[in-house]
Design an enzyme around this catalytic site. Structure first.
Site, mmCIF file in Angstrom:
data_model
loop_
_atom_site.group_PDB
_atom_site.id
_atom_site.type_symbol
_atom_site.label_atom_id
_atom_site.label_comp_id
_atom_site.label_asym_id
_atom_site.label_seq_id
_atom_site.Cartn_x
_atom_site.Cartn_y
_atom_site.Cartn_z
ATOM 1 N N LYS A 239 0.840 -1.205 0.000
ATOM 2 C CA LYS A 239 0.000 0.000 0.000
ATOM 3 C C LYS A 239 0.878 1.259 0.000
ATOM 4 O O LYS A 239 0.648 2.187 -0.783
ATOM 5 C CB LYS A 239 -0.922 -0.021 1.222
ATOM 6 C CG LYS A 239 -1.968 1.076 1.205
ATOM 7 C CD LYS A 239 -2.713 1.138 2.533
ATOM 8 C CE LYS A 239 -3.800 0.096 2.662
ATOM 9 N NZ LYS A 239 -5.084 0.532 2.097
ATOM 10 N N ARG B 116 -3.624 2.734 8.606
ATOM 11 C CA ARG B 116 -3.880 1.439 7.958
ATOM 12 C C ARG B 116 -2.615 0.603 7.931
ATOM 13 O O ARG B 116 -1.521 1.131 7.808
ATOM 14 C CB ARG B 116 -4.326 1.651 6.510
ATOM 15 C CG ARG B 116 -5.636 2.367 6.323
ATOM 16 C CD ARG B 116 -5.891 2.529 4.835
ATOM 17 N NE ARG B 116 -7.280 2.810 4.534
ATOM 18 C CZ ARG B 116 -7.754 4.038 4.305
ATOM 19 N NH1 ARG B 116 -6.942 5.075 4.367
ATOM 20 N NH2 ARG B 116 -9.018 4.203 4.018
ATOM 21 N N GLY C 8 -8.172 -8.721 5.562
ATOM 22 C CA GLY C 8 -8.798 -9.165 6.807
ATOM 23 C C GLY C 8 -7.828 -9.282 7.959
ATOM 24 O O GLY C 8 -8.203 -9.620 9.065
ATOM 25 N N MET D 266 -6.127 -6.849 9.365
ATOM 26 C CA MET D 266 -6.218 -5.713 10.283
ATOM 27 C C MET D 266 -7.168 -4.697 9.687
ATOM 28 O O MET D 266 -7.078 -4.378 8.509
ATOM 29 C CB MET D 266 -4.787 -5.159 10.385
ATOM 30 C CG MET D 266 -4.684 -3.718 10.768
ATOM 31 S SD MET D 266 -4.625 -3.569 12.551
ATOM 32 C CE MET D 266 -4.925 -1.826 12.688
ATOM 33 N N ARG E 75 -3.790 -1.158 -6.278
ATOM 34 C CA ARG E 75 -2.965 -2.377 -6.230
ATOM 35 C C ARG E 75 -3.372 -3.257 -7.397
ATOM 36 O O ARG E 75 -4.461 -3.070 -7.955
ATOM 37 C CB ARG E 75 -3.159 -3.116 -4.908
ATOM 38 C CG ARG E 75 -4.579 -3.532 -4.676
ATOM 39 C CD ARG E 75 -4.749 -4.174 -3.321
ATOM 40 N NE ARG E 75 -6.174 -4.398 -3.070
ATOM 41 C CZ ARG E 75 -6.687 -4.651 -1.893
ATOM 42 N NH1 ARG E 75 -5.930 -4.692 -0.840
ATOM 43 N NH2 ARG E 75 -7.982 -4.863 -1.753
ATOM 44 N N HIS F 170 -1.846 -42.627 -0.593
ATOM 45 C CA HIS F 170 -2.326 -43.349 -1.762
ATOM 46 C C HIS F 170 -3.524 -42.650 -2.377
ATOM 47 O O HIS F 170 -3.575 -42.400 -3.586
ATOM 48 C CB HIS F 170 -2.680 -44.783 -1.354
ATOM 49 C CG HIS F 170 -3.216 -45.602 -2.481
ATOM 50 N ND1 HIS F 170 -4.558 -45.695 -2.762
ATOM 51 C CD2 HIS F 170 -2.569 -46.298 -3.441
ATOM 52 C CE1 HIS F 170 -4.715 -46.445 -3.829
ATOM 53 N NE2 HIS F 170 -3.531 -46.834 -4.264
ATOM 54 N N SER G 27 15.178 -41.117 -13.300
ATOM 55 C CA SER G 27 13.960 -40.363 -13.015
ATOM 56 C C SER G 27 13.885 -40.223 -11.498
ATOM 57 O O SER G 27 13.896 -41.232 -10.772
ATOM 58 C CB SER G 27 12.734 -41.101 -13.550
ATOM 59 O OG SER G 27 11.587 -40.357 -13.259
ATOM 60 N N CYS H 92 9.620 -37.677 -11.518
ATOM 61 C CA CYS H 92 8.263 -38.212 -11.642
ATOM 62 C C CYS H 92 7.550 -38.275 -10.292
ATOM 63 O O CYS H 92 6.440 -38.761 -10.194
ATOM 64 C CB CYS H 92 8.267 -39.574 -12.324
ATOM 65 S SG CYS H 92 9.143 -40.829 -11.378
ATOM 66 N N TYR I 63 13.258 -33.135 -18.242
ATOM 67 C CA TYR I 63 11.800 -33.070 -18.243
ATOM 68 C C TYR I 63 11.231 -33.206 -16.836
ATOM 69 O O TYR I 63 11.916 -33.659 -15.921
ATOM 70 C CB TYR I 63 11.193 -34.156 -19.150
ATOM 71 C CG TYR I 63 11.363 -35.568 -18.629
ATOM 72 C CD1 TYR I 63 10.443 -36.121 -17.729
ATOM 73 C CD2 TYR I 63 12.450 -36.348 -19.020
ATOM 74 C CE1 TYR I 63 10.615 -37.401 -17.242
ATOM 75 C CE2 TYR I 63 12.618 -37.630 -18.538
ATOM 76 C CZ TYR I 63 11.703 -38.155 -17.648
ATOM 77 O OH TYR I 63 11.860 -39.416 -17.137
HETATM 78 C C1 PEP Z 1 8.290 -41.670 -6.159
HETATM 79 O O1 PEP Z 1 8.656 -42.375 -5.243
HETATM 80 O O2 PEP Z 1 8.519 -40.453 -6.235
HETATM 81 C C2 PEP Z 1 7.520 -42.264 -7.264
HETATM 82 C C3 PEP Z 1 7.185 -41.523 -8.318
HETATM 83 O O3 PEP Z 1 7.091 -43.535 -7.102
HETATM 84 P P1 PEP Z 1 5.800 -43.924 -6.233
HETATM 85 O O4 PEP Z 1 5.094 -42.675 -5.873
HETATM 86 O O5 PEP Z 1 4.990 -44.819 -7.088
HETATM 87 O O6 PEP Z 1 6.419 -44.614 -5.084
#
Ligand code: PEP
Ligand code: MG
Length: 890
Positions: free
Chosen positions: A28, A98, A107, A109, A354, A470, A779, A846, A866
């Protein structure tokens, strides 16, 4: 001593760059100085820098003499600019106070207005304004706000007193109150302060001012500010600035007004002035909604078919000035602005500007249009967008105006919204879904055995489990909304009933999940379908042009692969083959394989699975049409496949000819105490090579069959999980090469393929140089790598991780956003050692972090080739990868 109090407006010098720096003077303060510097009408004032707040909180609530002197000098600046003195009974200067942190924290203050009024100055204000009614109304507003914000007196008590005063007079509206009515109310208010606060309302203006400054500083450490910071990843050591500014009045009669306006429509992005205003009102009247605000433009009023005149019609001169300011501000800031303004007796004043908050849809439209208008370039447009906000566009979302009856809140594990009937197990969920019912699967926690039920469900709710449990991982992969770790859920499976928060429910009752907020609601809440408009495509094209890293997807069904390709995935970064094993039609053969006493028994069961796996891979390769596909061989502990239900044992006994007792004993033998550190990953391939042989064969046979059918040749990248040593990989690579040679000889067809490994264990990262001699690619499985490096179970951590994040032990959940300082070192080190050993080693990620923007920025810095993310995160990853590349090249 560095300067910590910065005057602005009223001819102040704005040349110090620190005064435009949000880190120094807050958002501000920086914008007020900036507006004043470009010549816009800003009431004069000053900003106390954030570092004074940090110092005050560290020093146990003391103000330095230097600060007191600087504030009194800055107050002098306002007095000279306005030509009034603070506390002058004849013609008093009044100020607003302010807060203003580096980023806006709505929110946190409230504002204190009209500060400087007391029993004497109120008379001066009445005389100089010629309006005693206005003066006494201002004084009672001030007492109420100050008492609430600074003294901590419940503001409801003041509202009650006002209602009683009106009732006594037989009035309906505040506007019927006369000067003497307000004056009488001021006495009531002062009595409330004495009763509640134990001391009279402070009369001395300087005491009022320092009280307000103290309250702003203290508010930085209030509970609600802490919660807000945690939810928005704002560091606790930033502190807030304080802005003290001369009052201007929007409530001085019918030539005065106040309003809030946006330079473009914040919900659609349309280039049209958008906002609300109120004649004869103070700023908080617009916000508080006591009176219904009116339309700003004539067009908006007519579109809504509303009667009261728009500002454009009622105050054409002030409106024209406002339109000029809008234009100037947008060109100056090159972004949509959210403005607060006041008109005092015909003169326009700006109180704040802003960058305006906006929906994801509006953000895209504005970005595309501003580039089209030449206001910003592609790079600025891309850097300005919040990748995570794209989520809003990809999933059905709850209608924001629909009412919600929130029963409980858990973790926002997978975004999107869904309503459906509660189903308490996967089979029931599947059965009801097959009948065309919308269902929500509600479990204490899910396991791979629940996959079919999760697939059949519109959404998933679990009582336990964190952001990489999971349920969370699988739901994100499937694009199902999921709320996990909702501790307010208790399930009585025997009675088929449950409690959610305070509500008693039964299977079949309807609930709604908001996976982006983690909310669980009673009944059905209306949703709106996603709409991937043209702006989305344009922004994605820009992102693709500017990013270096490729973006792949984690997917294992043809449907998910297809969706991921629609979202722009350039290959599969992780195909988890275990989910194929849990398919209801196959699980029995899988169990026969596991419980077999010897290799022959295992091979017999695997022979049943081979054609199924081959068909799985063929279907995936077909969808991916020649793009690289990383297929991970079986990973989860055998423990997870073991039968538990009576019926499963009976079925297995039938299929294998073994007695139930024998099977039970085998299952007992295979039970593990720490399955995640147990018989899983490549350890399965080493001990039961026939499993990986079958999978490799299925991959090569599927590829050959496709080539035989004239389709694009896939490039399988076969990935070995949970490797710790070079020898493990050497043994399994030899196995795969052998199977490949066999299949190629049998079929007379050759397929290009490579073998690589996941880096999921600290030892693998440390020994990456050696391992790379056997691997064509790495990976990073950062889910397991986080679990094994921190020694924190990814499935059970929710119980304490929240507290860890609250207390700042972790800045963010390390399963959501990579622990760059710790786990990141292992990633960096493995990448370096791996590349040193093999220059063309392909590197990717991954773990779930492959879809998290902060982690993606790290991947760019380390030079990964990647990132791989679940299908719905692919667009997020594309944008985040572009941002990472753009920031890196700056
Ligand atoms: C990991 O462990 O990051 C992975 C991609 O394998 P998973 O989640 O299947 O154990
Ligand atoms: Mg793993």
């Amino acid at each position: 001593m560095t300067q910590t109090v910065f005057p602005f407006g009223g001819g102040a010098d704005h040349s110090d760059p620190r005064q435009k720096d949000k880190a120094v003077v807050g958002g501000k303060g920086a914008n007020l100085a900036e507006m004043a510097a470009i010549g816009l009408p800003v009431p004069p004032g000053f900003t106390i820098a954030t570092e004074e707040c940090v110092r005050y909180l560290a020093d146990g609530g003391d103000f330095s003499a230097a600060l007191r002197d600087a504030v009194s000098a800055a107050l002098g600046h306002i007095e000279r600019a306005v030509g009034k003195r603070f506390g002058d009974a004849a013609d008093p200067l009044l100020v607003s106070v302010r807060s203003g942190a580096r980023v806006s924290m709505p929110g946190m203050m409230d504002t204190v207005l009209n500060l400087g009024l007391n029993d004497a100055t109120v008379l001066g204000l009445a005389a100089t304004s010629g309006d005693a009614r206005f003066a006494w109304d201002s004084y009672r507003r001030f007492i109420q706000m100050y008492a609430d914000v600074v003294l901590g007196v419940d503001h409801g008590l003041f509202e009650e007193a006002l209602e009683i005063a009106k009732e006594d007079k037989g009035f309906y509206a505040d506007t019927e109150m006369e000067a003497e009515d307000w004056q009488a109310l001021v006495d009531d208010y002062k009595a409330i302060v004495v009763a509640e606060h134990g001391a009279p309302f402070p009369q001395e203006p300087n005491e009022q001012l320092w009280g307000a400054i103290r309250a702003v500083f203290d508010s930085w450490d209030s509970d609600r500010a802490r919660v807000y910071r945690r939810l928005n990843d704002i560091p606790g050591d930033w502190g807030t600035a304080v802005n003290v500014q001369a009052m201007v009045f929007g409530n001085m009669g019918d030539t005065s007004a106040t309003g809030v306006a946006f330079t473009r429509d914040p919900s659609t992005g349309e280039r049209a002035f958008y906002g609300e205003w109120l004649v004869n009102a103070q700023g908080e009247d617009v916000v508080a909604g006591i009176r219904t605000p009116q339309y700003l433009t004539r067009a908006a009023r007519e579109a809504a078919g509303a009667k009261p005149a728009s500002m454009e019609e009622a105050m054409p001169a002030a409106y024209a000035e406002l339109a000029r300011v809008f234009d100037l501000l947008e060109r100056h800031y090159r972004d949509m602005q959210d403005i607060e303004f006041t008109v005092e007796r015909g003169a326009l004043w700006l109180l704040q500007t802003r960058s305006g908050k906006r929906t994801a849809k509006a953000a895209l439209r504005m970005a595309v249009e501003m580039v089209g208008e030449g206001l910003i370039d592609e790079r600025t447009a891309l850097l300005r967008l919040d990748p995570m906000a794209l989520d809003q566009l990809l999933h059905p979302t709850l209608d924001p105006v629909a009412p919600r009856d929130v029963l409980t809140t858990g973790l926002p594990a997978s975004p999107g919204a869904a309503s459906g009937r509660i189903m308490l197990d996967a089979d029931t969920a599947e059965a009801w879904a097959a009948r065309g019912e919308k269902v929500i699967l509600v479990r204490v926690e899910t396991s791979p055995e629940d996959i079919h039920g999760m697939h059949a469900a519109r959404g998933i709710l679990t009582a336990r489990g964190g952001m990489t449990s999971h349920a969370a991982v699988v739901a994100r992969g499937m694009g199902r909304p999921c709320v996990s770790g909702a501790q307010g859920v208790t399930i009585d499976l025997a009675a088929r009933t449950l409690r959610i928060g305070g509500a008693a429910l039964a299977e079949g009752d309807v609930i709604t999940l908001d996976g982006a907020k983690g909310q669980v609601m009673a009944g059905e809440v209306r949703t709106i379908e996603p709409e991937l408009a043209g702006d989305f495509g344009t922004v994605m094209e820009w992102a693709d042009r500017h990013r270096r890293m490729r973006v792949r997807t984690n997917a294992e069904t043809p449907a998910d692969c297809r969706m991921a390709r629609q979202f722009g995935a350039e290959g599969i970064g992780l195909c988890r083959t275990e989910h194929m094993f849990f398919d209801a039609a196959r699980i029995s053969a899988v169990r026969q394989m596991i419980l077999a006493e010897d290799e022959a028994g295992r091979r017999a069961a695997l022979a049943k699975l081979l054609p199924e796996q081959r068909a799985d891979f063929r279907a995936i390769f077909e969808v991916m049409a020649g793009l690289p596909c990383t297929i991970r061989l079986l990973d989860p502990p055998l423990h997870e496949f073991l039968p538990t239900a009576e019926a499963d044992f009976a079925e297995l006994a039938d299929a294998t000819g073994y007695g139930i007792e024998h099977l039970r004993r085998r299952a007992q033998e295979l039970h593990e105490f720490n399955p995640m550190l147990g018989h899983r990953g490549c350890r399965l391939g080493i001990t039961y090579p026939e499993i990986y042989e079958m999978q490799a064969r299925a991959i090569f046979e599927a590829a050959c069959a496709l080539i035989g059918a004239g389709a694009a040749a896939p490039v399988p990248e076969i990935m070995i999980p949970l490797v710790a040593t070079r020898q493990e990989l050497a043994i399994l690579r030899a196995l795969i090469d052998r199977v490949a040679a066999e299949v190629f000889a049998e079929s007379g067809c050759e397929v290009e393929y490579i073998v690589g490994t996941m880096i999921e264990l600290p030892r693998a990262a440390l020994m990456a140089g050696e391992i790379a001699e056997e691997a064509r690619f790495f990976s990073f499985g950062t889910n397991d790598l986080t679990q094994t490096t921190l020694g924190v179970s990814r499935d059970d951590a929710a119980r304490f991780l929240g507290i860890y994040v609250d207390r700042g032990i972790f800045a963010r959940d390390p399963f959501v956003s990579l622990d760059i300082d710790g786990v990141g070192q292992l990633v960096e080190l493995a990448a370096e050692r791996g590349r040193a050993a093999r220059a063309d080693l392909k590197l990717g990620i991954c773990g779930e972090h492959g879809g998290d923007p902060a982690s993606i920025a790290f991947c760019e810095a380390v030079g990964l080739d990647y990132v791989s993310a679940s299908p719905y995160r692919v667009p997020i990853a594309r944008l985040a990868a572009a941002q990472a590349a753009l920031s890196a090249s700056r």
